[in-house]
Design an enzyme around this catalytic site. Structure first.
Site, PDB file in Angstrom:
ATOM      1  N   GLU B  40       0.794  -1.221   0.000  1.00  0.00           N
ATOM      2  CA  GLU B  40       0.000   0.000   0.000  1.00  0.00           C
ATOM      3  C   GLU B  40       0.831   1.277   0.000  1.00  0.00           C
ATOM      4  O   GLU B  40       0.295   2.357  -0.231  1.00  0.00           O
ATOM      5  CB  GLU B  40      -1.001   0.006   1.170  1.00  0.00           C
ATOM      6  CG  GLU B  40      -0.397  -0.027   2.563  1.00  0.00           C
ATOM      7  CD  GLU B  40      -0.262  -1.442   3.098  1.00  0.00           C
ATOM      8  OE1 GLU B  40      -0.118  -2.395   2.292  1.00  0.00           O
ATOM      9  OE2 GLU B  40      -0.283  -1.597   4.341  1.00  0.00           O
ATOM     10  N   ASN B  41       2.131   1.180   0.241  1.00  0.00           N
ATOM     11  CA  ASN B  41       2.957   2.382   0.146  1.00  0.00           C
ATOM     12  C   ASN B  41       3.159   2.814  -1.309  1.00  0.00           C
ATOM     13  O   ASN B  41       3.777   3.851  -1.553  1.00  0.00           O
ATOM     14  CB  ASN B  41       4.297   2.187   0.855  1.00  0.00           C
ATOM     15  CG  ASN B  41       5.074   1.006   0.338  1.00  0.00           C
ATOM     16  OD1 ASN B  41       4.526  -0.075   0.156  1.00  0.00           O
ATOM     17  ND2 ASN B  41       6.349   1.202   0.081  1.00  0.00           N
TER      18      ASN B  41
END
Lengths: 231, 200
Positions: B40-41
């Site tokens: 998700e980064n």
């Protein structure tokens, strides 16, 4: 009033008007893509009572954790505390008033601020402590009303930037940075490489320079690898 | 456990891996499954680990660990990354957990008065991924089973978990019960530490 960004010589020149009590967004995920020069400059200036808005507020004693160590931060808005003992300690002791926001809501609130969206509903956090005191509305499932998140200053790091403030980010260093650049009333960018107009092909501009007010060539980057895991 | 989870992931799907235990899946995912791993980064297409010479400080996963990417990978900002999640474009997510209950409620972000890690992206992931798998050790350090009738810790999400994988077995949340899909070799129902009426 001009939308043209200004090129500054360094962090000291670019951050000439910070004051106690400002809200400050800082890009970066953990220590990846953090604006090292601007953070060091804010440590040097010693301004206090900062409301820091950043996913992690530093990590492993580095990044914004340097401001925590000097008690320069009184409020924090973030999504994750794990890996940041300085924040966990000051939060549990009540020294830093900390608001935890689900990471997707955090990014979208910042994006909304930059994009002129006044509010939105999201399922993230429904039925949890995050929903307390917020309007809940039933769509396909319960969703909570969330508002934009902006800041007086955004400090950002990019790999490349040109004189207009067009930015290009390397790999996963992009994370929250372009969103915060849009949401900061004054956005100050430091770059590994300050390049001429046209050096970043128009198709490859990740953030158009219209969102950037100040830019400078950074130096002496540490670019720490937080958790090396090899093959 | 990582291999047990990998068997639950459909070939050709997209998969988000949470911080902690689930990141073990990165090293063990067979390339022939053609699974696009999302972090998700801001990356889709995680493909194993770098060597000491190729590791990059700007190429990490959500656990801040160094990663490598394969052909077809892409990078993007956090809002797009969570749009991918919330918009239902990620097929599977595998998260760690402190407690899961029979209704599929999950707790994994704080122990009041003791420890706060923060929710990170977990609250968004549990509502966005099409199938939510929780991977956790079966018992806490004090010996308490983490598969419970009702979560006592603050929730990450209500009625969001589909499957639970522990070192003792695989369980599907079905009609307020933990349905046993498989048990590890030599493990009996009695060893699970789950009240019999919660088991199906």
């Amino acid at each position: 009033m001009t939308s043209q960004p200004k090129v500054f010589t360094d962090a000291t020149a670019a951050l000439f008007d910070l004051e106690d009590g400002i809200s400050l967004m800082s890009g970066g995920f953990g220590l990846c893509g953090i604006p090292e020069n601007s953070i060091h400059e804010i440590v040097r200036q010693g301004i206090r009572d900062i409301h820091a808005i950043s996913n992690n507020i530093g990590n492993s004693g580095r990044g914004l954790a340097l401001l925590l160590k000097q008690q320069q931060i009184s409020r924090a808005t973030c999504s994750y505390v794990g890996g940041n003992p300085d924040l966990e300690r000051q939060m549990l002791a009540g020294d830093v008033d900390t608001t935890l926001v689900p990471q997707g809501t955090f990014s979208e609130r910042i994006r909304a601020a930059g994009m002129g969206i006044r509010a939105f509903y999201t399922p993230a956090g429904a039925g949890t402590l995050v929903a307390q005191g917020k309007e809940v509305r039933e769509f396909d499932r319960p969703c909570i009303l969330e508002y934009p998140l902006s800041a007086d200053f955004a400090i950002i790091k990019a790999e490349k930037g040109d004189n207009y403030g067009n930015l290009w980010f390397k790999e996963t260093a992009r994370n929250f940075s372009p969103l915060m650049a849009m949401a900061g009333r004054t956005t100050v960018v430091e770059v590994e490489q300050l390049v001429e107009l046209g050096d970043i092909p128009a198709e490859d501009v990740h953030l158009p320079g219209v969102f950037v007010q100040r830019i400078y060539q950074g130096r002496d980057y540490e670019n720490v690898i937080e958790i090396p895991v090899y093959q | 456990m990582a291999d047990t989870v990998i068997d639950l992931i459909q070939p050709g799907s997209s998969l988000n891996l949470g911080i902690g235990m689930p990141t073990m899946i990165i090293e063990r995912m067979p390339p022939e499954k053609r699974v696009m791993i999302h972090s998700e980064n801001g990356v889709l297409g995680v493909d194993g680990r770098p060597g000491p010479d190729t590791a990059s400080p700007t190429l990490i996963n959500a656990g801040k660990e160094t990663i490598a990417v394969g052909k077809g990978a892409s990078f993007f900002d956090s809002a797009l990354s969570f749009g991918m999640i919330r918009g239902g474009h990620i097929d599977f997510c595998v998260l760690g957990g402190m407690e899961v209950d029979r209704h599929g409620n999950l707790a994994n972000w704080m122990i009041p008065g003791k420890k706060v890690t923060g929710m990170g992206g977990a609250m968004d992931l549990v509502h966005g991924a099409k199938r939510v798998i929780v991977m956790l050790s079966h018992f806490s350090k004090s010996g308490k089973c983490k598969l419970v009738s009702q979560c006592e810790l603050p929730l990450t999400g209500e009625r969001v978990v589909h499957q639970v994988v522990t070192e003792l077995g695989v369980f599907t949340i079905t009609d307020g019960q933990f349905k046993i899909e498989q048990l590890a070799p030599g493990v009996s129902r009695e060893q699970l530490g789950i009240t019999p009426e919660l088991l199906a």
